[in-house]
Motif scaffolding. Structure first.
Motif, PDB file in Angstrom:
ATOM      1  N   CYS A  87       0.848  -1.204   0.000  1.00  0.00           N
ATOM      2  CA  CYS A  87       0.000   0.000   0.000  1.00  0.00           C
ATOM      3  C   CYS A  87       0.879   1.248   0.000  1.00  0.00           C
ATOM      4  O   CYS A  87       1.776   1.381   0.834  1.00  0.00           O
ATOM      5  CB  CYS A  87      -0.908   0.032   1.222  1.00  0.00           C
ATOM      6  SG  CYS A  87      -2.118  -1.292   1.294  1.00  0.00           S
ATOM      7  N   THR A  93      -3.613   8.477   4.258  1.00  0.00           N
ATOM      8  CA  THR A  93      -3.290   7.318   5.097  1.00  0.00           C
ATOM      9  C   THR A  93      -2.000   7.495   5.893  1.00  0.00           C
ATOM     10  O   THR A  93      -1.371   6.516   6.274  1.00  0.00           O
ATOM     11  CB  THR A  93      -3.157   6.062   4.211  1.00  0.00           C
ATOM     12  OG1 THR A  93      -2.285   6.354   3.096  1.00  0.00           O
ATOM     13  CG2 THR A  93      -4.495   5.618   3.683  1.00  0.00           C
ATOM     14  N   LEU A 102      -4.723   0.063   7.747  1.00  0.00           N
ATOM     15  CA  LEU A 102      -4.241  -0.683   6.582  1.00  0.00           C
ATOM     16  C   LEU A 102      -3.550  -1.972   7.016  1.00  0.00           C
ATOM     17  O   LEU A 102      -3.715  -3.020   6.383  1.00  0.00           O
ATOM     18  CB  LEU A 102      -3.291   0.179   5.754  1.00  0.00           C
ATOM     19  CG  LEU A 102      -3.904   1.373   5.023  1.00  0.00           C
ATOM     20  CD1 LEU A 102      -2.811   2.177   4.311  1.00  0.00           C
ATOM     21  CD2 LEU A 102      -4.963   0.927   4.023  1.00  0.00           C
ATOM     22  N   SER A 404      -4.677   4.045  -2.346  1.00  0.00           N
ATOM     23  CA  SER A 404      -4.464   4.110  -0.899  1.00  0.00           C
ATOM     24  C   SER A 404      -3.794   5.404  -0.475  1.00  0.00           C
ATOM     25  O   SER A 404      -3.927   5.825   0.678  1.00  0.00           O
ATOM     26  CB  SER A 404      -3.620   2.917  -0.428  1.00  0.00           C
ATOM     27  OG  SER A 404      -2.360   2.904  -1.074  1.00  0.00           O
ATOM     28  N   PRO A 410      -9.402   4.102   0.851  1.00  0.00           N
ATOM     29  CA  PRO A 410      -8.200   3.251   0.884  1.00  0.00           C
ATOM     30  C   PRO A 410      -8.423   1.890   1.539  1.00  0.00           C
ATOM     31  O   PRO A 410      -7.932   0.875   1.038  1.00  0.00           O
ATOM     32  CB  PRO A 410      -7.194   4.093   1.673  1.00  0.00           C
ATOM     33  CG  PRO A 410      -8.006   5.091   2.426  1.00  0.00           C
ATOM     34  CD  PRO A 410      -9.198   5.357   1.583  1.00  0.00           C
ATOM     35  N   GLU A 411      -9.162   1.853   2.642  1.00  0.00           N
ATOM     36  CA  GLU A 411      -9.379   0.581   3.330  1.00  0.00           C
ATOM     37  C   GLU A 411     -10.278  -0.341   2.518  1.00  0.00           C
ATOM     38  O   GLU A 411     -10.055  -1.559   2.479  1.00  0.00           O
ATOM     39  CB  GLU A 411      -9.990   0.834   4.710  1.00  0.00           C
ATOM     40  CG  GLU A 411      -9.051   1.552   5.671  1.00  0.00           C
ATOM     41  CD  GLU A 411      -9.753   1.933   6.962  1.00  0.00           C
ATOM     42  OE1 GLU A 411     -10.497   1.094   7.500  1.00  0.00           O
ATOM     43  OE2 GLU A 411      -9.564   3.076   7.428  1.00  0.00           O
ATOM     44  N   LEU A 414      -8.170  -1.886  -0.281  1.00  0.00           N
ATOM     45  CA  LEU A 414      -7.349  -2.987   0.224  1.00  0.00           C
ATOM     46  C   LEU A 414      -8.209  -4.222   0.486  1.00  0.00           C
ATOM     47  O   LEU A 414      -7.792  -5.355   0.203  1.00  0.00           O
ATOM     48  CB  LEU A 414      -6.632  -2.558   1.504  1.00  0.00           C
ATOM     49  CG  LEU A 414      -5.725  -3.596   2.163  1.00  0.00           C
ATOM     50  CD1 LEU A 414      -4.646  -4.078   1.203  1.00  0.00           C
ATOM     51  CD2 LEU A 414      -5.094  -3.018   3.431  1.00  0.00           C
TER      52      LEU A 414
END
Length: 561
Positions: A87, A93, A102, A404, A410-411, A414
């Protein structure tokens, strides 16, 4: 030992004066290799005191990433994810809680991109990752990505992104502006010869074609362009220009791979103890060799791995030589797709993955995996199919970039990578799609060749016996890497004596790296490992384990007592 069995086989690839044949004895077969060691049977010692699950314990104990530990307990050996996740850390983040989220989501490697931000900002990120590992029980590695010397845009007046609309007129210039004085729709380019190299009628591609402009006029240092394919402009995006359907490679082709800024960034990475340095726009193997020599000179004994980014047409001319001397490879498909025809990108990706596998180098598939998730909470179905293809090709790792670093979700991005990887890997297991790739010999000495053949045999044995896991005790990580190259059906527990090796193994397919002090007494190592793992409910009595070690060149099949 009631209810358990052990079968230990020491293998030799040849019988000569150097490796003489000796009589066979039962129940074990031993054909000695240099420094053989006989393992005597004994009762497993009582469990050692360990810390609560999910907490890193004292140096004498066992350390493993807490998310991996939880997965093993909840889902068992067969459901552990084998494809690793990288990431990119960015404005969305960069705080401790965001990095932790993350890590909880499955991030194995945190990437910092030196194209963006200051060294002070990146230092804070790296130290937060280290703090997270120490305080929360993770083993997240850090990768630093150099900027490289290809043509790219400057920052966008301190904004994260801006939209270029169809038909808009934009100016690309080599002039430098103070942020408040920069005219609207004006972008500074880092290459002084830019205005001289481009011609009216050329197509200017941003980020491999995410936005396209056509040059309509040149006025001194300014190149006036009309947007023909609208899209999102991101800071420091790569620029290429095409003429009559062909990529223009003029003065920019002579730019050095590692710029003066890159060397300062590399010094910074060495000082901060990053685990990997990814080198952008690698053109030849000599660049990697030079960098490795520099790191050894600056930091003797350093474990920093060098990742060669395959993202230019020049890389493809020397592909095997570049991969051979690197410690891993990244297929940066965005920039690569700006320099070769789009239809060739999937073929190059597959070629690089297969070649890295043959040469025992980890490979990362990167760029635009879930590009739509920069703005939207779910990916396109085509993106999911693209991710599943990379997993099916058995790439070691997948990487999120803008998704990310600056994306809105972003989460969630992932989580998509993780769920798709788990599903495709499960499908391959259910279909008993065991890999039978004929791997070339990569060892440079007969002793290493023996270790390599032992790892090949271990993987085949684990598949045939339906072993629950492979245990490998490795002082350098090489034996664990050779096992990973075989892509066995079961997970590989890799026990390494240092946290730096543990983190570096986090980039290899199927490896679950542990930090564990171990000795040359394999019987003692096994007894202690079983005790520690059983105490933390990570294995149970009756599990079938195949054991291999670079301490003793042998294979042991053991049922956990």
């Amino acid at each position: 030992m009631s209810g358990s069995f052990r079968c230990s086989i020491s293998l030799s690839l040849l019988h000569s004066n150097e490796f003489p044949r000796i009589p066979v004895t039962k129940p074990r077969i031993h054909v000695p290799v240099p420094k053989p060691m006989t393992v005597a049977l004994s009762k497993v010692v009582s469990p050692l005191r360990v810390a609560a699950p999910g907490v890193m314990i004292e140096a004498a104990g066992l350390e493993v990433d807490r998310v991996t530990e939880a997965e093993l307990k909840e889902n068992g050996f067969r459901s552990t994810r084998k494809t690793k996740m990288v990431c990119t850390i960015g404005p969305r983040t960069c705080e401790f809680e965001e990095i932790e989220a993350l890590a909880v989501g499955g991030m194995n490697v945190a990437r910092v991109n030196m194209c963006h931000g200051t060294r002070e900002w990146h230092r804070d990120v790296i130290r937060r990752v280290r703090q997270l590992n120490e305080e929360k029980g993770f083993a997240v590695a850090v990768m630093m990505d150099t900027e490289g010397s290809e043509i790219h845009m400057d920052d966008l007046n301190d904004v994260e992104s801006t939209k270029a609309e169809d038909g808009q007129i934009w100016t690309f210039t080599v002039r430098a502006f103070d942020q408040p004085s920069r005219p609207e729709r004006t972008i500074t380019v880092n290459y002084d010869g830019f205005a001289e190299d481009v011609k009216v009628g050329d197509e200017l591609l941003v980020d491999g074609g995410m936005v396209t402009f056509v040059v309509i006029e040149k006025i001194g240092p300014d190149v006036i362009c009309r947007c023909t394919d609208p899209g999102l402009l991101l800071p420091r995006a790569n620029l290429t220009f095409w003429r009559n359907g062909s990529l223009v490679r003029e003065r920019n082709a002579m730019l050095p791979t590692i710029s003066s800024k890159d060397w300062l960034d590399i010094d910074f990475g060495i000082e901060e103890g990053v685990d990997f340095i990814a080198v952008s726009f690698v053109k030849s193997a000599e660049v990697i060799k030079t960098l490795k020599s520099y790191i050894i000179d600056r930091s003797p004994g350093s474990q920093i791995g060098i990742i060669a980014k395959i993202e230019s047409i020049d890389s493809l001319k020397n592909l095997e030589e570049i991969i051979q001397v690197s410690d891993g490879t990244m297929v940066a498909r965005g920039d690569l797709g700006a320099q070769i025809p789009l239809e060739q990108v999937p073929l190059v990706q597959h070629e690089v993955i297969q070649l890295c596998r043959q040469l025992n180098k980890p490979v990362i598939v990167a760029s635009q995996l879930l590009e739509s998730m920069i703005e939207y909470p779910i990916p396109t179905r085509a993106e999911v199919a693209d991710v599943s293809e990379a997993v099916g090709q058995e790439a070691d790792a997948l990487m999120l970039s803008s998704e990310s670093a600056m994306g809105q979700y972003p989460e969630k991005a992932l989580a998509v990578l993780r769920s798709v990887s788990l599903r495709i890997e499960k499908c391959r297991r259910e279909e008993k799609h065991w890999d039978v790739t004929d791997l070339r010999i990569v060892s440079s000495s007969k002793l290493d060749e023996i270790s390599e053949e032992i790892c090949n045999t271990t993987s085949r044995m684990a598949n045939k016996l339906k072993a629950d896991a492979i245990f490998v005790y490795t002082k350098t990580g090489q034996t664990a890497s050779l096992l990973s190259r075989n892509r066995p059906d079961c997970p590989i527990f890799a026990f390494a004596p240092s946290t730096s090796i543990q983190r570096c193994l986090n980039l290899k397919w199927g490896l679950i790296p542990f930090r564990l002090d171990f000795s040359d007494d394999m019987e003692s190592n096994l007894n202690r490992t079983f005790s520690l793992l059983k105490a933390r409910a990570m294995i149970k009595s009756g599990d079938l384990i195949i054991v291999v070690s670079d301490v003793m060149q042998s294979i042991q099949a053991i049922k956990v007592p």
